[in-house]
Design an enzyme around this catalytic site. Sequence first.
Site, short mmCIF file in Angstrom:
data_model
loop_
_atom_site.label_atom_id
_atom_site.label_comp_id
_atom_site.label_asym_id
_atom_site.label_seq_id
_atom_site.Cartn_x
_atom_site.Cartn_y
_atom_site.Cartn_z
N TYR A 257 -116.31 -55.00 -20.43
CA TYR A 257 -115.45 -54.74 -21.60
C TYR A 257 -114.49 -55.91 -21.85
CZ TYR A 257 -112.08 -51.93 -24.35
OH TYR A 257 -111.23 -51.44 -25.31
N LYS B 16 -114.35 -58.17 -25.15
CA LYS B 16 -113.15 -58.17 -25.97
C LYS B 16 -112.57 -59.58 -26.12
CE LYS B 16 -112.62 -53.95 -27.32
NZ LYS B 16 -113.06 -53.65 -28.70
#
Length: 305
Positions: free
Chosen positions: A160, A164
Amino acid sequence: MQKLLEGRVAIVTGAGTGLGRAHALELARHGARVVVNDVAGSDPDSPAGRVVEEIQRAGGEAIADGGDVTDFAAMQAMAQRAITKWGRVDALVCNAGVLRDRSFTKMSLDEFRLVLDVHLMGSVHAIKAVWDGMREQGYGRIVLTTSSSGLYGNFGQSNYAAAKMALVGLMQTLALEGARNNIRVNCIAPTAATGMTEGILTPESLEQLPASAVSPAVVALLTEDAPSKMIVLSGGGSVEAAHITMTRGITLGDELGSEQAPAIILERLNAISDRTDERVPATGFEQCQWELEKAGFEMELPGVK
Ligand code: NAD
């Protein structure tokens, strides 16, 4: 009330629940006609369908779209739906996301790829589907949803965090490439009580973090007066900015090339990371320009192609 998005056409991905839902409602309150996208479906009783109904009940205009952001053809169809209905797309919020948290040791490559696919390629697909139209009309506002996890790291979120932070890099370059066609691109790093944070934060802190508290910052980044190339953080009614900076650092003189150089660098880590007079490079080339400058050379920055 001053409606900041009156007449604009906007798409919000992953808008059936959580932050996307809150953004869609706030965009509509500001006069935008909204495509409410969510992979969970577009029937009237799907989450996106219910958001559309909520918008319509409040007097706004919206349509639901059930496209999966990982499917480029579905994102093209989503953009086409907006164009067929309203003639253009002015604004896009790339918000859809999933988590597959696990320490890197235990994480499978499939879990890593899935998260990159949804966040990074999902945003790329949605942007690519509206980019040419925005260029041709000489107007576009795009918000990418990054996260403090990418900006600063969080245990168990290597997939993640990588996805991101990749979105920050995408924003930095698209903001440069979009500028001449009046396309402005920014990132939002939200904190909010949603399905994603349930069980991660305590119920008491979640109460202070409604998703709707992040949406005003998103609306601001979609207006005509929006900045470009900013990383805006928002949660619980606060709004901050994050910067990727470069310190003044040190310059190795005669030591360069000597076998002592690595040891000197280690010894001088404090000076290298001293934040006095740090700068925010406007483009990546500025690193090279400043380093050459410190070494006594001058370099002209390559022009925009
Ligand atoms: P959420 O789980 O409530 O909402 C995510 C939505 O995205 C869901 O409705 C889901 O159906 C949809 N979605 C998932 N995969 C999709 C796909 N392939 N195509 C289309 N839609 C898809 O989570 P949220 O907290 O509202 O998250 C929204 C965004 O904000 C995400 O990008 C998330 O990473 C980011 N974010 C959230 C927080 C937070 O504190 N909640 C913090 C940092 C970043």
